[in-house]
Write a protein that holds these residues in place. Structure first.
Motif, PDB file in Angstrom:
ATOM      1  N   GLY A 233     -11.792   5.863   7.764  1.00 32.98           N
ATOM      2  CA  GLY A 233     -10.374   5.529   7.656  1.00 32.98           C
ATOM      3  C   GLY A 233      -9.903   4.836   8.984  1.00 32.98           C
ATOM      4  O   GLY A 233     -10.330   4.796   9.704  1.00 32.98           O
TER       5      GLY A 233
ATOM      6  N   LYS B 257      -7.188   4.856  10.350  1.00 30.50           N
ATOM      7  CA  LYS B 257      -6.406   5.401  11.420  1.00 30.50           C
ATOM      8  C   LYS B 257      -7.241   6.090  12.533  1.00 30.50           C
ATOM      9  O   LYS B 257      -6.816   5.777  13.702  1.00 30.50           O
ATOM     10  CB  LYS B 257      -5.750   6.800  10.701  1.00 30.50           C
ATOM     11  CG  LYS B 257      -5.011   7.612  11.361  1.00 30.50           C
ATOM     12  CD  LYS B 257      -4.436   8.403  10.383  1.00 30.50           C
ATOM     13  CE  LYS B 257      -3.292   9.589  11.488  1.00 30.50           C
ATOM     14  NZ  LYS B 257      -2.719  10.577  10.542  1.00 30.50           N
TER      15      LYS B 257
ATOM     16  N   TYR C 129       3.829   1.939  12.347  1.00 34.52           N
ATOM     17  CA  TYR C 129       2.922   3.229  12.001  1.00 34.52           C
ATOM     18  C   TYR C 129       2.798   3.956  13.367  1.00 34.52           C
ATOM     19  O   TYR C 129       2.392   3.375  14.312  1.00 34.52           O
ATOM     20  CB  TYR C 129       1.804   2.686  11.724  1.00 34.52           C
ATOM     21  CG  TYR C 129       0.423   3.386  11.065  1.00 34.52           C
ATOM     22  CD1 TYR C 129       0.852   4.395  10.124  1.00 34.52           C
ATOM     23  CD2 TYR C 129      -0.499   3.266  11.858  1.00 34.52           C
ATOM     24  CE1 TYR C 129      -0.192   5.251   9.687  1.00 34.52           C
ATOM     25  CE2 TYR C 129      -1.720   4.212  11.398  1.00 34.52           C
ATOM     26  CZ  TYR C 129      -1.342   5.119  10.293  1.00 34.52           C
ATOM     27  OH  TYR C 129      -2.430   6.013   9.797  1.00 34.52           O
TER      28      TYR C 129
ATOM     29  N   TYR D 270      -0.176   3.949  16.812  1.00 31.44           N
ATOM     30  CA  TYR D 270      -0.308   2.811  17.823  1.00 31.44           C
ATOM     31  C   TYR D 270       0.205   3.379  19.176  1.00 31.44           C
ATOM     32  O   TYR D 270      -0.315   3.640  20.129  1.00 31.44           O
ATOM     33  CB  TYR D 270       0.681   1.748  17.444  1.00 31.44           C
ATOM     34  CG  TYR D 270       0.346   1.031  16.257  1.00 31.44           C
ATOM     35  CD1 TYR D 270      -0.964   0.979  15.555  1.00 31.44           C
ATOM     36  CD2 TYR D 270       1.293   0.322  15.441  1.00 31.44           C
ATOM     37  CE1 TYR D 270      -1.106   0.543  14.150  1.00 31.44           C
ATOM     38  CE2 TYR D 270       1.268  -0.112  14.193  1.00 31.44           C
ATOM     39  CZ  TYR D 270      -0.224   0.025  13.594  1.00 31.44           C
ATOM     40  OH  TYR D 270      -0.243  -0.577  12.185  1.00 31.44           O
TER      41      TYR D 270
ATOM     42  N   ASN E 143       0.606  -5.833  13.315  1.00 32.53           N
ATOM     43  CA  ASN E 143       0.005  -5.186  11.867  1.00 32.53           C
ATOM     44  C   ASN E 143       0.991  -6.021  10.891  1.00 32.53           C
ATOM     45  O   ASN E 143       2.199  -6.076  10.571  1.00 32.53           O
ATOM     46  CB  ASN E 143       0.612  -3.651  11.827  1.00 32.53           C
ATOM     47  CG  ASN E 143       0.599  -3.087  10.389  1.00 32.53           C
ATOM     48  OD1 ASN E 143       1.933  -2.530   9.991  1.00 32.53           O
ATOM     49  ND2 ASN E 143      -0.162  -3.444   9.502  1.00 32.53           N
TER      50      ASN E 143
ATOM     51  N   ASN F  59       3.913  -2.373   7.820  1.00 29.90           N
ATOM     52  CA  ASN F  59       4.590  -1.177   7.621  1.00 29.90           C
ATOM     53  C   ASN F  59       5.221  -0.769   8.696  1.00 29.90           C
ATOM     54  O   ASN F  59       4.588  -0.663   9.889  1.00 29.90           O
ATOM     55  CB  ASN F  59       3.194  -0.130   7.204  1.00 29.90           C
ATOM     56  CG  ASN F  59       3.874   1.393   7.074  1.00 29.90           C
ATOM     57  OD1 ASN F  59       4.872   1.470   6.886  1.00 29.90           O
ATOM     58  ND2 ASN F  59       2.979   2.292   7.219  1.00 29.90           N
TER      59      ASN F  59
ATOM     60  N   ASP G 228      -3.901  -4.695  12.961  1.00 23.73           N
ATOM     61  CA  ASP G 228      -4.204  -3.669  11.804  1.00 23.73           C
ATOM     62  C   ASP G 228      -3.820  -4.257  10.506  1.00 23.73           C
ATOM     63  O   ASP G 228      -2.737  -4.590  10.252  1.00 23.73           O
ATOM     64  CB  ASP G 228      -3.288  -2.414  12.214  1.00 23.73           C
ATOM     65  CG  ASP G 228      -3.043  -1.340  10.781  1.00 23.73           C
ATOM     66  OD1 ASP G 228      -3.933  -1.588   9.806  1.00 23.73           O
ATOM     67  OD2 ASP G 228      -2.445  -0.466  10.924  1.00 23.73           O
TER      68      ASP G 228
ATOM     69  N   ALA H 128      -4.426  -3.384   7.260  1.00 20.44           N
ATOM     70  CA  ALA H 128      -4.677  -2.394   6.165  1.00 20.44           C
ATOM     71  C   ALA H 128      -3.978  -2.878   4.758  1.00 20.44           C
ATOM     72  O   ALA H 128      -4.564  -2.475   3.783  1.00 20.44           O
ATOM     73  CB  ALA H 128      -4.020  -0.981   6.390  1.00 20.44           C
TER      74      ALA H 128
ATOM     75  N   SER I  98      -9.138  -1.531   5.968  1.00 17.20           N
ATOM     76  CA  SER I  98      -9.258  -0.047   5.263  1.00 17.20           C
ATOM     77  C   SER I  98      -9.632  -0.270   3.679  1.00 17.20           C
ATOM     78  O   SER I  98      -8.899  -1.200   3.236  1.00 17.20           O
ATOM     79  CB  SER I  98      -7.817   0.576   5.466  1.00 17.20           C
ATOM     80  OG  SER I  98      -8.093   1.929   4.766  1.00 17.20           O
TER      81      SER I  98
ATOM     82  N   SER J  82      -8.510   2.114   1.896  1.00 19.04           N
ATOM     83  CA  SER J  82      -7.483   2.986   1.441  1.00 19.04           C
ATOM     84  C   SER J  82      -6.690   2.416   0.200  1.00 19.04           C
ATOM     85  O   SER J  82      -6.509   3.019  -0.863  1.00 19.04           O
ATOM     86  CB  SER J  82      -6.807   3.677   2.431  1.00 19.04           C
ATOM     87  OG  SER J  82      -7.447   4.504   3.315  1.00 19.04           O
ATOM     88  N   LYS J  83      -5.998   1.236   0.711  1.00 25.71           N
ATOM     89  CA  LYS J  83      -5.035   0.718  -0.121  1.00 25.71           C
ATOM     90  C   LYS J  83      -5.491  -0.338  -1.101  1.00 25.71           C
ATOM     91  O   LYS J  83      -5.134  -0.328  -2.190  1.00 25.71           O
ATOM     92  CB  LYS J  83      -3.918  -0.027   0.924  1.00 25.71           C
ATOM     93  CG  LYS J  83      -3.428   1.273   1.537  1.00 25.71           C
ATOM     94  CD  LYS J  83      -2.605   2.373   1.377  1.00 25.71           C
ATOM     95  CE  LYS J  83      -2.490   3.503   2.447  1.00 25.71           C
ATOM     96  NZ  LYS J  83      -1.455   3.415   3.520  1.00 25.71           N
TER      97      LYS J  83
ATOM     98  N   TYR K  90       5.817  -1.436   0.221  1.00 24.50           N
ATOM     99  CA  TYR K  90       7.071  -0.715   0.805  1.00 24.50           C
ATOM    100  C   TYR K  90       8.265  -1.774   0.541  1.00 24.50           C
ATOM    101  O   TYR K  90       8.139  -2.918   0.540  1.00 24.50           O
ATOM    102  CB  TYR K  90       6.940  -0.601   2.347  1.00 24.50           C
ATOM    103  CG  TYR K  90       5.637   0.364   2.782  1.00 24.50           C
ATOM    104  CD1 TYR K  90       5.734   1.712   2.326  1.00 24.50           C
ATOM    105  CD2 TYR K  90       4.575  -0.049   3.354  1.00 24.50           C
ATOM    106  CE1 TYR K  90       4.617   2.794   2.616  1.00 24.50           C
ATOM    107  CE2 TYR K  90       3.320   0.639   3.638  1.00 24.50           C
ATOM    108  CZ  TYR K  90       3.509   2.004   3.064  1.00 24.50           C
ATOM    109  OH  TYR K  90       2.538   2.784   3.495  1.00 24.50           O
TER     110      TYR K  90
HETATM  111  C1  LIG Z   1      -0.064   0.332   8.854  1.00 27.01           C
HETATM  112  C2  LIG Z   1      -1.172   1.447   8.427  1.00 27.01           C
HETATM  113  N1  LIG Z   1      -2.414   1.287   9.182  1.00 27.01           N
HETATM  114  C3  LIG Z   1      -3.198   2.033   8.965  1.00 27.01           C
HETATM  115  C4  LIG Z   1      -3.147   3.319   8.095  1.00 27.01           C
HETATM  116  C5  LIG Z   1      -4.294   3.963   8.055  1.00 27.01           C
HETATM  117  O1  LIG Z   1      -4.924   3.935   6.654  1.00 27.01           O
HETATM  118  P1  LIG Z   1      -6.509   4.615   6.588  1.00 27.01           P
HETATM  119  O2  LIG Z   1      -6.660   5.603   7.558  1.00 27.01           O
HETATM  120  O3  LIG Z   1      -6.279   5.368   5.170  1.00 27.01           O
HETATM  121  O4  LIG Z   1      -7.295   3.538   6.447  1.00 27.01           O
HETATM  122  C6  LIG Z   1      -2.021   3.256   7.465  1.00 27.01           C
HETATM  123  C7  LIG Z   1      -1.791   4.329   6.584  1.00 27.01           C
HETATM  124  O5  LIG Z   1      -0.673   4.535   5.744  1.00 27.01           O
HETATM  125  C8  LIG Z   1      -1.119   2.398   7.480  1.00 27.01           C
HETATM  126  O6  LIG Z   1       0.317   2.449   6.923  1.00 27.01           O
END
Ligand SMILES: Cc1ncc(COP(=O)(O)O)c(C=O)c1O
Length: 389
Positions: free
Chosen positions: A103, A105, A129, A132, A175, A179, A207, A209, A238, A240-241, A326
């Motif tokens: 991930g 993070k 986030y 950092y 970033n 977010n 970042d 993501a 990532s 993830s999203k 968001y």
């Molecule tokens: C801005 C940002 N960076 C990184 C992450 C981490 O994501 P992951 O660890 O799932 O790749 C998130 C998760 O919400 C995020 O909002």
């Protein structure tokens, strides 16, 4: 004698500003309130079936059962490099400029351990986030906050950073898409960051993501597309999203070989890589049919349209997000982030995130995550409209 006296790094942790809303949410749930939770950024949509299927096969294969490589399977790193080239036109050497992460993070949190000495400054955005800032503190560094405000399109004002701070800074974190503000950056901004980093010898961590979650045909750039970015920067990404894989824990960092090697040296002493079956599924995600990404973006775009129309009809004000899931909304006159968020929970059963929880300039805002289907979002809007503020 206290046995478990906390280390200074834990004592230095900033207060957890979401604690109060978490407690109130639990209380409301216990009372049986019909909560609509638009607080967390965790997609409600499952991982696409072809990715799940790839994982099923890979789990059955005993070759995937041993310790994985620290930096990621060669085929995973090659898949990442090809994806970067297709998506951004950026060329990466998979053997030195790509590393797998559990991930993004995990990588963001470990990176400062490789490059920040006690007392070094890291330029970090706020609101942001929280990792950092906290990762900087864990490494003994000092965060210097770059406020993200509406007047500057939620981009850091590089000119406002004092010369002596910039000269002492070792790292800068940015970033985009962002977010929590959902702001986006263009290549011109990234080029200005490269120039600033070059002048002050700063490592840039971008970042990225949310680059794949963008609307109205907008395609967010990679920081590495900016000329000279690879000399000073690394980018965190990532699955993830992009592929609704938050629970799988798979991401990667790319960019400057020295940056990747430093991160790798920390990681190889802390973790032992990602389960190979997950990496195999990750390769299928990156290299397979990308229709799922288009479909996912379409779903969020429709939710965004529904939500911002509803919010505006309810009398709330915000910038229409061009990316991320968001919405960063101004609280109405006379409220703080905390007091408005509390009212939403008490009177409408809506959980949203108070903007000040992401940092002080987030005061006066709240964040809605579009992580519920349209039926729930419509219900949330009608509850909002029935409130007077
Ligand atoms: C801005 C940002 N960076 C990184 C992450 C981490 O994501 P992951 O660890 O799932 O790749 C998130 C998760 O919400 C995020 O909002």
């Amino acid at each position: 004698m206290v046995f478990f006296e906390k280390a200074e790094r834990l004592k230095r942790l900033p207060p957890y500003l979401f604690k109060e809303i978490d407690r109130k949410k639990k209380e409301a749930l216990a009372r049986g309130v019909d909560i609509i939770d638009l607080g967390v950024g965790d997609p409600d949509i499952p991982t696409p079936p072809h990715i799940v299927q790839a994982m099923r096969h890979a789990v059955d294969d005993p070759r995937n059962h041993g310790y994985p490589s620290y930096s990621g399977m060669e085929s995973f790193r090659e898949g990442v490099a090809r994806w970067y080239n297709r998506r951004f036109g950026v060329t990466l050497d998979p053997s030195t400029e790509v590393i797998s992460l559990i991930g993004s993070k995990e990588g963001i949190a470990h990176f400062p351990l490789a490059f920040i000495n006690p007392g070094d400054i890291a330029l970090v955005p706020t609101p942001a986030y929280p990792v950092y800032r906290i990762a900087t503190l864990f490494a003994g560094g000092e965060p210097y906050f770059m406020p993200l405000v509406r007047e500057n399109h939620f981009l850091p004002d590089l000119e406002a950073i004092p010369e002596e701070v910039a000269d002492r800074a070792k790292v800068m974190v940015i970033n985009y898409p962002n977010n929590p503000t959902s702001a986006v950056a263009d290549l011109d901004f990234f080029s200005r960051v490269v120039a600033f980093a070059g002048k002050h010898h700063i490592i840039v961590c971008h970042d990225a993501a949310y680059t794949e979650m963008a609307f109205d045909g907008f395609r967010p750039p990679s920081f590495l597309e900016a000329e000279g970015a690879k000399e000073c920067g690394i980018e965190f990404h990532s699955l993830s999203k992009t592929y609704n894989m938050t629970g799988w824990r798979v991401g990667f960092a790319v960019g400057n070989a020295g940056g990747i090697a430093g991160l790798g040296a920390i990681k190889s002493n802390i973790d032992s890589g990602i389960f190979q079956a997950i990496q195999v599924a990750g390769i299928v995600a990156l290299e397979g049919d990308q229709t799922c990404v288009k479909d996912m973006t379409g779903i969020y775009e429709a939710r965004r349209d529904l939500m911002i129309r509803g919010l505006r009809e309810a009398g709330l004000e915000m910038i229409t997000p061009r990316a991320t899931f968001y919405v960063w909304v101004h609280v109405p006159e006379g409220y703080s982030s905390a007091s408005f968020v509390e009212r939403l929970l008490e009177e409408a059963g809506l959980v949203v995130t108070p903007g000040n929880g992401f940092g002080e300039p987030g005061e006066g805002y709240f964040r809605i995550a579009l992580t519920k289907d349209k039926k729930h979002l419509s219900e949330a809007i009608s509850r909002l409209k029935s409130m007077k503020f």
